[in-house]
Design an enzyme around this catalytic site. Sequence first.
Site, PDB file in Angstrom:
ATOM      1  N   GLU A  79     -14.175  38.136  25.101  1.00 34.25           N
ATOM      2  CA  GLU A  79     -13.560  39.357  24.914  1.00 34.25           C
ATOM      3  C   GLU A  79     -14.505  40.589  24.817  1.00 34.25           C
ATOM      4  O   GLU A  79     -15.215  40.599  23.862  1.00 34.25           O
ATOM      5  CB  GLU A  79     -12.703  39.544  23.450  1.00 34.25           C
TER       6      GLU A  79
ATOM      7  N   HIS B 228      -8.078  46.119  25.831  1.00 39.40           N
ATOM      8  CA  HIS B 228      -8.968  47.412  25.412  1.00 39.40           C
ATOM      9  C   HIS B 228      -8.919  48.306  26.386  1.00 39.40           C
ATOM     10  O   HIS B 228      -9.921  48.558  27.001  1.00 39.40           O
ATOM     11  CB  HIS B 228     -10.043  46.692  24.709  1.00 39.40           C
TER      12      HIS B 228
ATOM     13  N   HIS C 180      -3.621  40.471  23.231  1.00 39.06           N
ATOM     14  CA  HIS C 180      -3.140  41.077  22.014  1.00 39.06           C
ATOM     15  C   HIS C 180      -2.522  42.376  22.297  1.00 39.06           C
ATOM     16  O   HIS C 180      -2.603  43.651  22.124  1.00 39.06           O
ATOM     17  CB  HIS C 180      -4.114  41.292  20.941  1.00 39.06           C
TER      18      HIS C 180
ATOM     19  N   ASP D 261      -5.819  35.639  16.435  1.00 40.68           N
ATOM     20  CA  ASP D 261      -6.898  36.742  16.691  1.00 40.68           C
ATOM     21  C   ASP D 261      -7.559  36.848  15.282  1.00 40.68           C
ATOM     22  O   ASP D 261      -8.241  37.963  14.932  1.00 40.68           O
ATOM     23  CB  ASP D 261      -6.435  38.483  16.959  1.00 40.68           C
TER      24      ASP D 261
END
Length: 396
Positions: free
Chosen positions: A134, A199, A220, A282
């Site tokens: 990530e 993101h 997410h 997460d």
Amino acid sequence: MDQSTYIIHNGTVLTSHRMIPNGGILVVNGLIEEVFEGAGSYPKDIHKIDAGGQYISPGFIDIHVHGGGDSDFMDGTVEDYLTIANTHASYGTTGMYPTTLSGKWEDFINALDVYEESDEQNTAGAEFLGLHVEGPYLAMSQKGAQDPRYIRNPDPEEYEFIIREYPFVKRWSIAPELPGAMEFGAFMRKHGVLPAIAHTDAVYEDVVRAHEVGYTLATHFYSAMSTVTRRNAFRYAGSIEATYLLDAMDVEIIGDGIHLPAPLLQYILKVKGTDRTALITDAMRAAGMPEGPSVLGTKGDGLEVIVEGGVAKLLDRSSFAGSVATMDRTVRTIMKKANVTLVEAVKMASLVPARIMKIDHQKGSITPKKDADIILFDQDIRVSKTIVKGKVVYDG
């Protein structure tokens, strides 16, 4: 007595679409051999595990997890890897994808270097199924709790080296609007790695282009993702709207009930459905630990955070800093807050993530010839036993 062959009986078997009351399964050499109703016809001396009326469920597969038990994968030791695997196994996770985050290059490489040794020594915890990277190719404006010191644009020299040297990397999450993100996505797909959007400040058009080169998962969902914006008075749909509109885009959701409140959980499932929505934790290092001060990332170079009210936050409370959820909690939460049945909730924690990661031929459901990744739990999803490939790794 040969204990490589045994039955689990006197429970309610959860398949991918129904419950089998007074059911059981036959396990042979780490694989599910048969699913049966009633007592079954087996030799009297066969080893038996009595479910005691509990649910007999496929194990949970967590495709996005950073840590637990006061360890983080970025700490980069075999001991930390095993601590995390053992911690989450006690909450029903039978398989996981260790997840890194944006940090020092040497810490990142170190975390990758110990993966294979950790995998070899992992005999008493959730199985390592591959690694999830990530970052660090993220939008600075959507950094969340990712360390801004290390965020940058995709670098082919970097990521091609990683995929060449570490073939167990199975997924990589980045912002698709960054320069070079399309080339990155095509490269990942060519090498069997799942590219995911994360993101991101992307607009609809960015996500469509990314999807067309192989990005099929939203990391997410809602967390650190763009929504409707104005540019020169015109409205633009963001990455959230694009994910809804692209039917083939899967989503993963942090199922702690805090990152996503009940209305958003219900909205996601109304549009994407349970077959396109995977539950994840997460989780950072504080999962399974008492609340209080903690660290996101490596202990030596990570961000100080505070765990309170069932979630990790930056010290200024401006952002969540990863969850402290476990997979059993995600199943309980989605049932209570999104009115999902137990069968559907378990599927979102097992078969759906297995399909997303293309391992559903082997894992994710109680099906003959699949791995015997099995858990037993009660009506409150309190896990009493975790079995990985036929071996009991947690017996609470």
